[in-house]
Design a protein around this motif. Structure first.
Motif, short mmCIF file in Angstrom:
data_model
loop_
_atom_site.label_atom_id
_atom_site.label_comp_id
_atom_site.label_asym_id
_atom_site.label_seq_id
_atom_site.Cartn_x
_atom_site.Cartn_y
_atom_site.Cartn_z
N ALA A 166 0.70 -1.20 -0.13
CA ALA A 166 -0.12 0.09 -0.07
C ALA A 166 0.97 1.06 -0.03
CB ALA A 166 -0.99 0.02 1.26
N LEU A 167 1.93 1.13 0.75
CA LEU A 167 2.75 2.43 0.81
C LEU A 167 3.57 2.62 -0.38
CD1 LEU A 167 3.69 4.65 2.79
CD2 LEU A 167 5.71 3.16 3.23
N PHE A 168 3.95 1.30 -1.06
CA PHE A 168 4.55 1.29 -2.39
C PHE A 168 3.62 2.03 -3.35
CE2 PHE A 168 4.70 -0.66 -6.53
CZ PHE A 168 6.03 -0.32 -6.87
N MET A 169 2.52 1.69 -3.24
CA MET A 169 1.53 2.40 -4.22
C MET A 169 1.40 3.70 -4.03
SD MET A 169 -2.68 1.14 -4.58
CE MET A 169 -2.85 1.83 -3.00
N ILE A 170 1.06 4.12 -2.93
CA ILE A 170 1.13 5.74 -2.56
C ILE A 170 2.18 6.28 -3.27
CG2 ILE A 170 0.85 7.32 -0.85
CD1 ILE A 170 -1.63 6.14 -0.99
N THR A 171 3.33 5.74 -2.86
CA THR A 171 4.68 6.49 -3.09
C THR A 171 4.94 6.36 -4.77
OG1 THR A 171 5.68 5.38 -1.28
CG2 THR A 171 7.19 6.37 -2.83
N ALA A 172 4.55 5.26 -5.31
CA ALA A 172 4.90 5.27 -7.04
C ALA A 172 3.91 6.29 -7.63
CB ALA A 172 4.52 3.81 -7.34
N THR A 173 2.63 6.21 -7.03
CA THR A 173 1.55 7.20 -7.71
C THR A 173 2.17 8.63 -7.57
OG1 THR A 173 -0.13 5.81 -7.18
CG2 THR A 173 -0.74 7.97 -7.75
N TYR A 174 2.61 8.86 -6.32
CA TYR A 174 3.17 10.34 -6.10
C TYR A 174 4.52 10.70 -7.02
CZ TYR A 174 4.52 14.58 -3.72
OH TYR A 174 4.97 15.85 -3.72
N VAL A 175 5.30 9.88 -6.98
CA VAL A 175 6.30 9.96 -7.94
C VAL A 175 5.96 10.16 -9.32
CG1 VAL A 175 8.44 8.60 -9.15
CG2 VAL A 175 7.96 8.57 -6.72
N TRP A 176 4.97 9.52 -10.00
CA TRP A 176 4.43 9.56 -11.27
C TRP A 176 3.96 11.01 -11.18
CZ3 TRP A 176 -0.31 10.46 -13.39
CH2 TRP A 176 -0.42 10.31 -14.98
N LYS A 177 3.48 11.60 -10.43
CA LYS A 177 2.74 12.87 -10.51
C LYS A 177 3.91 13.96 -10.38
CE LYS A 177 0.20 16.02 -7.60
NZ LYS A 177 -0.24 17.15 -8.33
N ASN A 178 4.96 13.85 -9.63
CA ASN A 178 5.79 14.72 -9.35
C ASN A 178 6.82 14.60 -10.40
OD1 ASN A 178 6.50 17.09 -7.90
ND2 ASN A 178 7.24 15.68 -6.19
N LEU A 179 6.91 13.66 -11.18
CA LEU A 179 7.98 13.32 -12.28
C LEU A 179 7.87 14.71 -13.39
CD1 LEU A 179 10.01 11.11 -13.13
CD2 LEU A 179 8.02 10.33 -14.44
N GLY A 180 6.79 15.06 -13.73
CA GLY A 180 6.69 16.22 -14.67
C GLY A 180 7.45 17.40 -14.09
N TYR A 181 7.25 17.75 -12.93
CA TYR A 181 8.02 18.88 -12.28
C TYR A 181 9.67 18.60 -12.25
CZ TYR A 181 9.41 22.17 -8.57
OH TYR A 181 10.11 23.09 -7.75
N THR A 182 10.19 17.60 -11.80
CA THR A 182 11.53 17.50 -11.77
C THR A 182 12.11 17.38 -13.04
OG1 THR A 182 11.21 15.04 -11.55
CG2 THR A 182 11.58 16.44 -9.68
N PHE A 183 11.24 16.72 -14.09
CA PHE A 183 11.67 16.55 -15.59
C PHE A 183 11.77 17.97 -16.17
CE2 PHE A 183 9.66 16.72 -19.81
CZ PHE A 183 10.50 16.10 -20.61
N VAL A 184 10.65 18.79 -15.87
CA VAL A 184 10.79 20.30 -16.73
C VAL A 184 11.97 21.11 -16.19
CG1 VAL A 184 9.70 22.36 -16.73
CG2 VAL A 184 8.42 20.50 -17.48
N ILE A 185 12.28 20.98 -14.99
CA ILE A 185 13.33 21.75 -14.25
C ILE A 185 14.65 21.21 -14.88
CG2 ILE A 185 14.44 22.64 -12.14
CD1 ILE A 185 11.64 23.57 -11.98
N TYR A 186 15.01 20.05 -14.62
CA TYR A 186 16.23 19.45 -15.21
C TYR A 186 16.15 19.74 -16.68
CZ TYR A 186 17.99 16.99 -11.28
OH TYR A 186 18.77 16.61 -10.18
N LEU A 187 15.23 19.71 -17.39
CA LEU A 187 15.23 19.90 -18.95
C LEU A 187 15.79 21.24 -19.24
CD1 LEU A 187 14.64 18.45 -21.80
CD2 LEU A 187 12.54 19.55 -21.72
N ALA A 188 15.30 22.10 -18.44
CA ALA A 188 15.85 23.54 -18.64
C ALA A 188 17.36 23.77 -18.28
CB ALA A 188 14.73 24.56 -17.69
N ALA A 189 17.66 22.92 -17.11
CA ALA A 189 18.87 23.02 -16.77
C ALA A 189 19.92 22.37 -17.76
CB ALA A 189 19.29 22.34 -15.45
N LEU A 190 19.50 21.33 -18.26
CA LEU A 190 20.32 20.61 -19.41
C LEU A 190 20.58 21.54 -20.68
CD1 LEU A 190 18.77 17.05 -19.62
CD2 LEU A 190 21.18 17.94 -18.61
N GLN A 191 19.45 22.47 -21.06
CA GLN A 191 19.56 23.15 -22.09
C GLN A 191 20.55 24.12 -21.90
OE1 GLN A 191 15.65 23.68 -23.14
NE2 GLN A 191 15.64 21.60 -24.24
#
Lengths: 387, 313
Positions: free
Chosen positions: B178-203
């Motif tokens: 259950a804890l795994f499920m909650i964590t995985a779901t949250y990671v999936w949601k938050n991925l967009g944020y870290t992705f966009v920030i990292y993408l900007a930094a890479l550029q």
């Protein structure tokens, strides 16, 4: 024996536009220091990056040490590069920066250390080895980036304006250091600069580029005395050679205006034609003062401006309005050598100047007559191109 | 003509005092500054500082959120109860696991995706938008959608696992899953944020360092760890703080997916505990005590992180 050969290389960014580098052809000899010089946008940096492999070669072939490297990645070419920005890894100390490439090649620790220490000593970097780039001055960073190239013992050094971020004094002392270091190491070097003084003082030979087209490759003094075309004539030398249009041609006699005969070199006398362009360097003028006895020869000019440099001075003079000839760039630079001359001339004076040595260029192609009709030429020329 | 001289040896005249700036002008500037700052300060006081202080005060009371007259001062009793209850410590542990995995997971995956998509590919912008989208979807909606993904009876994961002959874990009844499920779901949601920030930094990475590394014949993995990653350090610091603070406060996903369960508290984090105690168990004082403890924890973490960052520079 490492020779670098650029065979008709071109870099075409956009098929509709002029290539950034247009069929450039240069052979760099083993151990030679060659400088690529030209104004910004002349393709000199692009040329260097093509040798490094950082820029694709759209046409032609790059050969390093007998091997066709045109399609090879930079890492496979065994070249070391000194960047204009130095491109030091900011998270590493000077030592780590210099050791990085050696570690990449899997070299043993002891040997890496030895090479780094040796290079550091050569460049007087020993005290800086454990500093990071952020804590170094521009000159120190520049030396670290040189060190990073030296430890590699590469086939070729490529340097992209490594001095342009230094202040003027440091630039002068460093350029002498780099030149003598290269001679000591004997590594074939290609050096890019926009500064013609650097190009002249450092290179065994100088290659001049304009708009991606190679203009001339020659030894500095020969290049200076026999510029291949009007562009090279204007670009090499400071202040620039003055180019006159509208000279009167009578057989092989050339006159600038009425009272000024041009000393035409014998070799090119037979090639002089109507429309010839006359080039005179600032130091090739003889000055006389009106009113002084017999001073009726020469161009009559107004002194518009004087630049004092201490040991020498330059007078910038203008032709009188009714003159039948025209000077490109409108002002003529005249070098004043003797203190007597410097004292005697003031802004607003009218003086007469007569050329003692000239370069003559074809009126249409703007190529130096020395190089035209080259069946009978008697000067060694590596390459000349029309501008 | 004056006699030649060099600085320091000339007959200098006494310097005149520089003119004083008028006091009136600085008052005017102060007034302007006040006008610009005051609205924000008022909002901060009313909606941040006052509740914060109220909350700390409340944590010393026993109160059932009905009448304020029913509130009774009990000193540190709430804190003592919290510290001696094994459930609170289990919840602290769950919060730490959830936060750590959420931060590390979304940052590593976000950076990985950013590296993958930081090049000229066809449909690049579409893929980037798709990766970012979950971040702007509400957590409650994601919670509902992921119930269908994780459902052991008819969910997507059970279906996929079934195809290779594996039985789906019981995401809703097994505490760890259950804890795994909650964590995985949250990671999936938050991925967009870290992705966009990292993408900007890479550029914004320095191209010349890349080229220098190429000329230095750097192997790929080494280039990533020694050249690329160090340049991303400020971004990594920034993300570690923001993502940590965000995931510390996750509520909606837990509320929708598990309600803090199974076994009452298996997926309860501290924020959810505050909610449960205050609004479900009607123990506002106890909830406030937990909230205060959380506040202190966040304060300490943030100060440490900022200190570390300052030291770095």
């Amino acid at each position: 024996m490492v020779e670098v050969s650029l065979q008709h290389i071109s870099r075409i960014y956009d098929a509709g536009k002029r290539p950034a580098v247009n069929r450039v052809n240069i052979d760099v000899r083993d151990g030679e220091f060659i400088t690529l010089v030209g104004p910004s946008g002349s393709g000199k940096s692009t040329c260097l990056r093509m040798i490094a492999g950082l820029e694709p070669v759209n046409e032609g072939t790059v050969i390093i040490d007998g091997q066709d490297v045109t399609e090879l990645r930079p890492s496979q070419r065994d070249v070391a590069m000194v960047f204009q920005s130095y491109a030091l890894y900011p998270n590493m100390t000077a030592r780590q920066n210099m050791a990085f490439a050696l570690e990449n090649a899997g070299m043993g620790k002891a040997e890496v250390n030895e090479r780094v220490e040796q290079a550091a000593e050569m460049l007087e970097l020993t005290d800086l080895l454990d500093k990071k780039p952020a804590n170094m001055s521009g000159g120190q960073r520049q030396r670290v980036s040189m060190g990073r190239a030296i430890v590699r013992k590469p086939k070729v050094f490529l340097m992209d304006e490594p001095l342009s971020n230094l202040d003027a004094r440091l630039r002068v002392s460093t350029r002498a250091q780099i030149a003598s270091l290269q001679r000591e190491l004997g590594v074939t070097t290609v050096y890019v600069t926009h500064d013609q003084t650097e190009a002249m003082t450092m290179g065994d030979r100088v290659a001049v580029l304009k708009d991606g087209v190679l203009q001339q490759v020659d030894e500095p003094m020969h290049l200076y005395r026999y510029p291949g075309n009007t562009f090279v004539a204007g670009f090499i030398g400071s202040p620039a050679m003055t180019l006159f249009e509208g000279a009167t041609v009578n057989g092989s006699e050339v006159h600038l205006g009425d009272l000024c005969q041009v000393p035409v070199p014998e070799r090119v006398a037979s090639r002089v034609e109507h429309g010839v362009i006359v080039g005179v360097r600032p130091e090739d003028w003889k000055i006389s003062f009106p009113g002084a006895d017999g001073a009726v020869e020469g161009l009559k000019v107004d002194v518009a401006h004087i630049e004092q440099l201490g040991a020498e001075a330059f007078a910038y003079v203008e032709l009188l309005d009714n003159s039948t000839i025209k000077a490109r760039g409108s002002r003529i630079a005249v070098r004043l050598e003797r203190l007597a001359e410097m004292r005697a001339i003031e802004v607003g004076d009218q003086i007469r100047i007569a050329p003692t040595r000239v370069s003559l260029f074809d009126g249409e192609q703007e190529i130096n007559l020395e190089y035209l009709h080259n069946a009978e030429r008697d000067v060694a020329v590596s390459s000349v191109a029309a501008s | 003509m004056t006699a030649p001289t060099i600085p320091g040896l000339e007959n200098s005249q006494p310097l005149r005092e520089p003119p004083q700036r008028k006091a009136k002008k600085s008052l005017k500037r102060l007034f302007l500054a006040a006008i610009l700052v005051i609205p924000n300060i008022i909002l901060l006081i009313v909606f941040t500082y006052r509740p914060l202080i109220d909350n700390i005060r409340l944590s010393f009371y026993n109160w059932n959120i009905s009448s304020t007259r029913a509130a009774k001062f009990i000193g540190f009793d709430n804190y003592i109860e919290w510290a001696t209850d094994p459930t609170s410590w289990a919840i602290v542990w769950q919060t730490i696991i959830f936060t750590f995995v959420a931060v590390a997971g979304s940052m590593v995956l976000g950076l990985g995706l950013a590296l993958l998509l930081d090049r000229n590919l066809k449909g690049r912008n579409l893929v980037r938008s798709l990766v970012f989208a979950p971040y702007v979807i509400s957590g409650a909606a994601i919670g509902v959608a992921f119930q269908f993904v994780f459902d052991p009876g008819y969910g997507l994961i059970q279906d996929l696992l079934g195809r290779i002959g594996i039985e789906s874990p019981q995401f809703y009844t097994d505490p760890h899953w259950a804890l795994f499920m909650i964590t995985a779901t949250y990671v999936w949601k938050n991925l967009g944020y870290t992705f966009v920030i990292y993408l900007a930094a890479l550029q914004g990475l320095r191209k010349d360092l890349d080229e220098a590394a190429e000329i230095d014949r750097t192997p790929r993995a080494r280039k990533f760890f020694r050249v690329t990653l160090p340049q991303l350090r400020p971004t990594t610091f920034f993300l570690s703080i923001t993502v940590l603070l965000n995931s510390f406060q996750v509520f909606d996903i837990i509320n929708v997916m598990t309600g803090g369960g199974p076994l009452e508290t298996s997926t309860t984090t501290m924020v959810y505990q505050v909610y449960q105690e205050t609004f479900v168990n009607s123990r506002a004082g106890y909830g406030a005590a937990v909230a205060t403890i959380m506040f202190l924890a966040v304060l300490v973490i943030t100060v440490v992180q900022v200190r570390m960052q300052d030291k770095e520079q």
